[in-house]
Scaffold this motif. Structure first.
Motif, PDB file in Angstrom:
ATOM      1  N   TYR A  25      28.549  17.289 -97.882  1.00  0.00           N
ATOM      2  CA  TYR A  25      29.077  16.234 -98.764  1.00  0.00           C
ATOM      3  C   TYR A  25      28.358  14.907 -98.576  1.00  0.00           C
ATOM      4  CZ  TYR A  25      32.525  13.535-101.417  1.00  0.00           C
ATOM      5  OH  TYR A  25      33.135  12.715-102.343  1.00  0.00           O
ATOM      6  N   HIS A  81      27.834  19.018-106.128  1.00  0.00           N
ATOM      7  CA  HIS A  81      29.084  18.258-106.075  1.00  0.00           C
ATOM      8  C   HIS A  81      30.166  18.930-106.901  1.00  0.00           C
ATOM      9  CE1 HIS A  81      31.907  14.861-106.756  1.00  0.00           C
ATOM     10  NE2 HIS A  81      31.576  14.578-105.501  1.00  0.00           N
ATOM     11  N   SER A 109      33.639  19.389-103.128  1.00  0.00           N
ATOM     12  CA  SER A 109      34.328  18.108-103.306  1.00  0.00           C
ATOM     13  C   SER A 109      35.061  17.668-102.050  1.00  0.00           C
ATOM     14  CB  SER A 109      35.325  18.206-104.465  1.00  0.00           C
ATOM     15  OG  SER A 109      36.270  19.250-104.231  1.00  0.00           O
ATOM     16  N   PRO A 134      35.239  16.021 -98.628  1.00  0.00           N
ATOM     17  CA  PRO A 134      34.430  15.101 -97.814  1.00  0.00           C
ATOM     18  C   PRO A 134      34.132  15.619 -96.417  1.00  0.00           C
ATOM     19  CG  PRO A 134      36.178  13.917 -98.944  1.00  0.00           C
ATOM     20  CD  PRO A 134      36.466  15.372 -99.130  1.00  0.00           C
TER      21      PRO A 134
END
Length: 204
Positions: free
Chosen positions: A138, A127, A131, A133
């Motif tokens: 993710y 993560h 970052s 999405p």
């Protein structure tokens, strides 16, 4: 054309996350990628390095996975599957006692981290690098953490139905803090410290 020549067939579109079926060549690529990603980080490792480590051509790598992003999905989803399998065994061995099952989660994480997690939690590490999405990995990362919170919520309800949400959040924070502290190496036994606090919570 044989299975090895066809490569890894893509699973159905309804699968979440999308996965590939492993051929021997794909397995070699994934095993190499797992070692390299965990040791050096995802962004630092290119497909050329993975292919060389696996003993395959870059063309073979793309034939099997289609993209580096899909290799990352397989890497993280595979670790999550192995973690859930280990945890399931620990929870079964703990029996039906609610407090014992909570403790079993932390003891399972301690055992997992000692064997597979010298650099900390692979999801937390990933993560830090992923970052966006829209990255296909993710949902694997965030989904694993949501699954852990749901697990703690279910266990907390068996301990204290009225205060389950608060207890679950506290357990989650203690668990994730222990994972991070283990990876950083600033505490001699972060899971032991977390377990001391967990037992205090369960006693009250």
């Amino acid at each position: 054309m044989g299975a090895e020549a066809r490569g890894a067939e893509v699973m159905g579109p309804d699968e979440k996350p999308r996965r590939v079926r492993m051929t021997p060549g794909a397995r070699r690529v994934l095993e190499a990628a797992e070692r390299l990603f965990y040791e050096h980080g995802i962004h630092a490792v290119g497909v050329d390095t993975i292919a060389a480590e696996a003993g395959v051509t870059k063309k073979t790598l793309y034939d099997r996975f289609g993209s580096k992003e899909q290799i990352v999905v397989e890497y993280l989803a595979g670790r999550d599957e192995r973690w859930r399998e280990l945890l399931a065994g620990r929870l079964e061995a703990a029996g039906e006692g609610a407090a014992a099952r909570v403790v079993a989660v932390f003891e399972a994480s301690r055992a997992w981290s000692a064997r597979y997690g010298a650099k900390g939690c692979s999801m937390i590490n990933a993560h830090a690098e992923i970052s966006d999405p829209d990255h296909p990995a993710y949902p694997v990362i965030t989904g694993q953490k949501r699954w852990m919170l749901d697990l703690f919520t279910g266990l907390a309800r068996d301990v204290d139905a009225a205060g389950a949400d608060r207890l679950a959040r506290t357990l989650m924070l203690l668990h994730e803090g222990a994972l991070v502290s283990h990876g950083v190496g600033v505490l001699p036994d972060p899971f032991g410290a977390a377990l001391d606090r967990v037992r205090e919570l369960l006693d009250t």
